[in-house]
Design a protein around this motif. Structure first.
Motif, PDB file in Angstrom:
ATOM      1  N   GLU A   1      55.247 -25.896  48.606  1.00  0.00           N
ATOM      2  CA  GLU A   1      55.130 -27.320  48.295  1.00  0.00           C
ATOM      3  C   GLU A   1      55.119 -27.608  46.798  1.00  0.00           C
ATOM      4  O   GLU A   1      54.412 -28.500  46.318  1.00  0.00           O
ATOM      5  CB  GLU A   1      53.910 -27.926  48.987  1.00  0.00           C
ATOM      6  CG  GLU A   1      54.001 -27.854  50.499  1.00  0.00           C
ATOM      7  CD  GLU A   1      52.827 -28.505  51.215  1.00  0.00           C
ATOM      8  OE1 GLU A   1      51.799 -28.826  50.569  1.00  0.00           O
ATOM      9  OE2 GLU A   1      52.960 -28.707  52.434  1.00  0.00           O
ATOM     10  N   LEU A   2      55.927 -26.860  46.043  1.00  0.00           N
ATOM     11  CA  LEU A   2      56.072 -27.136  44.618  1.00  0.00           C
ATOM     12  C   LEU A   2      57.026 -28.305  44.412  1.00  0.00           C
ATOM     13  O   LEU A   2      57.922 -28.544  45.219  1.00  0.00           O
ATOM     14  CB  LEU A   2      56.613 -25.904  43.883  1.00  0.00           C
ATOM     15  CG  LEU A   2      55.765 -24.637  43.897  1.00  0.00           C
ATOM     16  CD1 LEU A   2      56.443 -23.544  43.078  1.00  0.00           C
ATOM     17  CD2 LEU A   2      54.370 -24.899  43.380  1.00  0.00           C
ATOM     18  N   SER A   3      56.856 -29.020  43.325  1.00  0.00           N
ATOM     19  CA  SER A   3      57.768 -30.112  42.973  1.00  0.00           C
ATOM     20  C   SER A   3      59.068 -29.519  42.427  1.00  0.00           C
ATOM     21  O   SER A   3      59.123 -28.335  42.064  1.00  0.00           O
ATOM     22  CB  SER A   3      57.132 -30.999  41.903  1.00  0.00           C
ATOM     23  OG  SER A   3      57.044 -30.288  40.676  1.00  0.00           O
ATOM     24  N   TYR A   4      60.095 -30.340  42.349  1.00  0.00           N
ATOM     25  CA  TYR A   4      61.365 -29.877  41.774  1.00  0.00           C
ATOM     26  C   TYR A   4      61.145 -29.369  40.357  1.00  0.00           C
ATOM     27  O   TYR A   4      61.687 -28.356  39.952  1.00  0.00           O
ATOM     28  CB  TYR A   4      62.403 -30.990  41.753  1.00  0.00           C
ATOM     29  CG  TYR A   4      62.913 -31.431  43.105  1.00  0.00           C
ATOM     30  CD1 TYR A   4      62.698 -30.694  44.260  1.00  0.00           C
ATOM     31  CD2 TYR A   4      63.633 -32.609  43.221  1.00  0.00           C
ATOM     32  CE1 TYR A   4      63.183 -31.112  45.477  1.00  0.00           C
ATOM     33  CE2 TYR A   4      64.132 -33.033  44.442  1.00  0.00           C
ATOM     34  CZ  TYR A   4      63.901 -32.277  45.576  1.00  0.00           C
ATOM     35  OH  TYR A   4      64.400 -32.693  46.775  1.00  0.00           O
ATOM     36  N   ARG A   5      60.334 -30.083  39.600  1.00  0.00           N
ATOM     37  CA  ARG A   5      60.047 -29.696  38.210  1.00  0.00           C
ATOM     38  C   ARG A   5      59.359 -28.331  38.167  1.00  0.00           C
ATOM     39  O   ARG A   5      59.687 -27.481  37.348  1.00  0.00           O
ATOM     40  CB  ARG A   5      59.183 -30.756  37.531  1.00  0.00           C
ATOM     41  CG  ARG A   5      58.922 -30.485  36.067  1.00  0.00           C
ATOM     42  CD  ARG A   5      58.082 -31.595  35.437  1.00  0.00           C
ATOM     43  NE  ARG A   5      58.611 -32.924  35.732  1.00  0.00           N
ATOM     44  CZ  ARG A   5      59.490 -33.586  34.972  1.00  0.00           C
ATOM     45  NH1 ARG A   5      59.909 -33.042  33.855  1.00  0.00           N
ATOM     46  NH2 ARG A   5      59.912 -34.779  35.312  1.00  0.00           N
ATOM     47  N   GLU A   6      58.402 -28.115  39.060  1.00  0.00           N
ATOM     48  CA  GLU A   6      57.711 -26.827  39.106  1.00  0.00           C
ATOM     49  C   GLU A   6      58.652 -25.697  39.512  1.00  0.00           C
ATOM     50  O   GLU A   6      58.602 -24.601  38.942  1.00  0.00           O
ATOM     51  CB  GLU A   6      56.527 -26.891  40.079  1.00  0.00           C
ATOM     52  CG  GLU A   6      55.402 -27.789  39.595  1.00  0.00           C
ATOM     53  CD  GLU A   6      54.368 -28.074  40.663  1.00  0.00           C
ATOM     54  OE1 GLU A   6      53.172 -28.132  40.301  1.00  0.00           O
ATOM     55  OE2 GLU A   6      54.736 -28.253  41.854  1.00  0.00           O
ATOM     56  N   ILE A   7      59.505 -25.957  40.477  1.00  0.00           N
ATOM     57  CA  ILE A   7      60.475 -24.943  40.911  1.00  0.00           C
ATOM     58  C   ILE A   7      61.415 -24.601  39.766  1.00  0.00           C
ATOM     59  O   ILE A   7      61.698 -23.429  39.513  1.00  0.00           O
ATOM     60  CB  ILE A   7      61.262 -25.424  42.145  1.00  0.00           C
ATOM     61  CG1 ILE A   7      60.326 -25.605  43.346  1.00  0.00           C
ATOM     62  CG2 ILE A   7      62.382 -24.436  42.490  1.00  0.00           C
ATOM     63  CD1 ILE A   7      60.952 -26.347  44.508  1.00  0.00           C
ATOM     64  N   ALA A   8      61.884 -25.628  39.071  1.00  0.00           N
ATOM     65  CA  ALA A   8      62.781 -25.406  37.932  1.00  0.00           C
ATOM     66  C   ALA A   8      62.101 -24.532  36.882  1.00  0.00           C
ATOM     67  O   ALA A   8      62.729 -23.625  36.326  1.00  0.00           O
ATOM     68  CB  ALA A   8      63.203 -26.744  37.328  1.00  0.00           C
ATOM     69  N   SER A   9      60.834 -24.771  36.654  1.00  0.00           N
ATOM     70  CA  SER A   9      60.094 -23.988  35.672  1.00  0.00           C
ATOM     71  C   SER A   9      59.918 -22.541  36.134  1.00  0.00           C
ATOM     72  O   SER A   9      60.144 -21.605  35.364  1.00  0.00           O
ATOM     73  CB  SER A   9      58.729 -24.631  35.428  1.00  0.00           C
ATOM     74  OG  SER A   9      57.970 -23.857  34.538  1.00  0.00           O
ATOM     75  N   VAL A  10      59.524 -22.353  37.386  1.00  0.00           N
ATOM     76  CA  VAL A  10      59.314 -21.006  37.931  1.00  0.00           C
ATOM     77  C   VAL A  10      60.601 -20.187  37.895  1.00  0.00           C
ATOM     78  O   VAL A  10      60.596 -19.019  37.515  1.00  0.00           O
ATOM     79  CB  VAL A  10      58.781 -21.077  39.385  1.00  0.00           C
ATOM     80  CG1 VAL A  10      58.845 -19.733  40.078  1.00  0.00           C
ATOM     81  CG2 VAL A  10      57.354 -21.619  39.398  1.00  0.00           C
ATOM     82  N   LEU A  11      61.715 -20.818  38.286  1.00  0.00           N
ATOM     83  CA  LEU A  11      62.989 -20.102  38.370  1.00  0.00           C
ATOM     84  C   LEU A  11      63.795 -20.161  37.068  1.00  0.00           C
ATOM     85  O   LEU A  11      64.842 -19.529  36.971  1.00  0.00           O
ATOM     86  CB  LEU A  11      63.829 -20.655  39.530  1.00  0.00           C
ATOM     87  CG  LEU A  11      63.219 -20.500  40.926  1.00  0.00           C
ATOM     88  CD1 LEU A  11      64.130 -21.133  41.964  1.00  0.00           C
ATOM     89  CD2 LEU A  11      62.950 -19.035  41.250  1.00  0.00           C
ATOM     90  N   ASP A  12      63.327 -20.955  36.113  1.00  0.00           N
ATOM     91  CA  ASP A  12      64.011 -21.133  34.828  1.00  0.00           C
ATOM     92  C   ASP A  12      65.451 -21.621  35.026  1.00  0.00           C
ATOM     93  O   ASP A  12      66.409 -21.044  34.519  1.00  0.00           O
ATOM     94  CB  ASP A  12      63.983 -19.839  34.005  1.00  0.00           C
ATOM     95  CG  ASP A  12      64.348 -20.079  32.547  1.00  0.00           C
ATOM     96  OD1 ASP A  12      64.103 -21.194  32.048  1.00  0.00           O
ATOM     97  OD2 ASP A  12      64.892 -19.141  31.915  1.00  0.00           O
ATOM     98  N   ILE A  13      65.565 -22.686  35.818  1.00  0.00           N
ATOM     99  CA  ILE A  13      66.858 -23.329  36.081  1.00  0.00           C
ATOM    100  C   ILE A  13      66.670 -24.841  35.947  1.00  0.00           C
ATOM    101  O   ILE A  13      65.549 -25.339  36.045  1.00  0.00           O
ATOM    102  CB  ILE A  13      67.424 -22.984  37.484  1.00  0.00           C
ATOM    103  CG1 ILE A  13      66.454 -23.398  38.602  1.00  0.00           C
ATOM    104  CG2 ILE A  13      67.771 -21.499  37.584  1.00  0.00           C
ATOM    105  CD1 ILE A  13      66.981 -23.180  40.017  1.00  0.00           C
ATOM    106  N   PRO A  14      67.763 -25.588  35.730  1.00  0.00           N
ATOM    107  CA  PRO A  14      67.652 -27.050  35.631  1.00  0.00           C
ATOM    108  C   PRO A  14      67.212 -27.685  36.954  1.00  0.00           C
ATOM    109  O   PRO A  14      67.487 -27.147  38.039  1.00  0.00           O
ATOM    110  CB  PRO A  14      69.068 -27.498  35.278  1.00  0.00           C
ATOM    111  CG  PRO A  14      69.754 -26.281  34.750  1.00  0.00           C
ATOM    112  CD  PRO A  14      69.118 -25.115  35.443  1.00  0.00           C
ATOM    113  N   ILE A  15      66.543 -28.832  36.868  1.00  0.00           N
ATOM    114  CA  ILE A  15      66.098 -29.550  38.061  1.00  0.00           C
ATOM    115  C   ILE A  15      67.287 -29.899  38.957  1.00  0.00           C
ATOM    116  O   ILE A  15      67.188 -29.814  40.181  1.00  0.00           O
ATOM    117  CB  ILE A  15      65.313 -30.825  37.679  1.00  0.00           C
ATOM    118  CG1 ILE A  15      63.972 -30.436  37.070  1.00  0.00           C
ATOM    119  CG2 ILE A  15      65.095 -31.723  38.893  1.00  0.00           C
ATOM    120  CD1 ILE A  15      63.158 -31.602  36.556  1.00  0.00           C
ATOM    121  N   GLY A  16      68.406 -30.267  38.366  1.00  0.00           N
ATOM    122  CA  GLY A  16      69.598 -30.579  39.159  1.00  0.00           C
ATOM    123  C   GLY A  16      70.057 -29.396  39.995  1.00  0.00           C
ATOM    124  O   GLY A  16      70.523 -29.565  41.125  1.00  0.00           O
TER     125      GLY A  16
END
Length: 77
Positions: A23-38
């Motif tokens: 249940e991570l946010s898109y922003r959190e996922i982007a940070s964890v995976l080091d990829i853009p939110i898009g």
């Protein structure tokens, strides 16, 4: 469900697990995976579509539902 998820390429599995299980946010996922939110949004959309197709095929093979949805021309990668 777990088999369908395991059949996805790893980069699609990651976003599904982080979004739908952790249940991570898109922003959190982007940070964890080091990829853009898009990229997160795109991968999540495509992963869910692939899961929908796989699960519809599974259901159809057991006489549930009428037909399996098809992937678009981008081949789900």
């Amino acid at each position: 469900m777990l088999e369908a998820l395991a059949d996805l390429p790893v980069h699609f599995q990651e976003v599904v697990l982080l979004s739908d299980i952790e249940e991570l946010s898109y922003r959190e996922i982007a940070s964890v995976l080091d990829i853009p939110i898009g990229t997160v949004m795109s991968r999540l959309h495509r992963a869910r579509r692939m899961l929908r197709v796989a699960l519809a095929a599974y259901a159809a093979s057991r006489g549930i539902g009428t037909r399996a949805p098809e992937l678009s021309k981008d081949k789900g990668t």
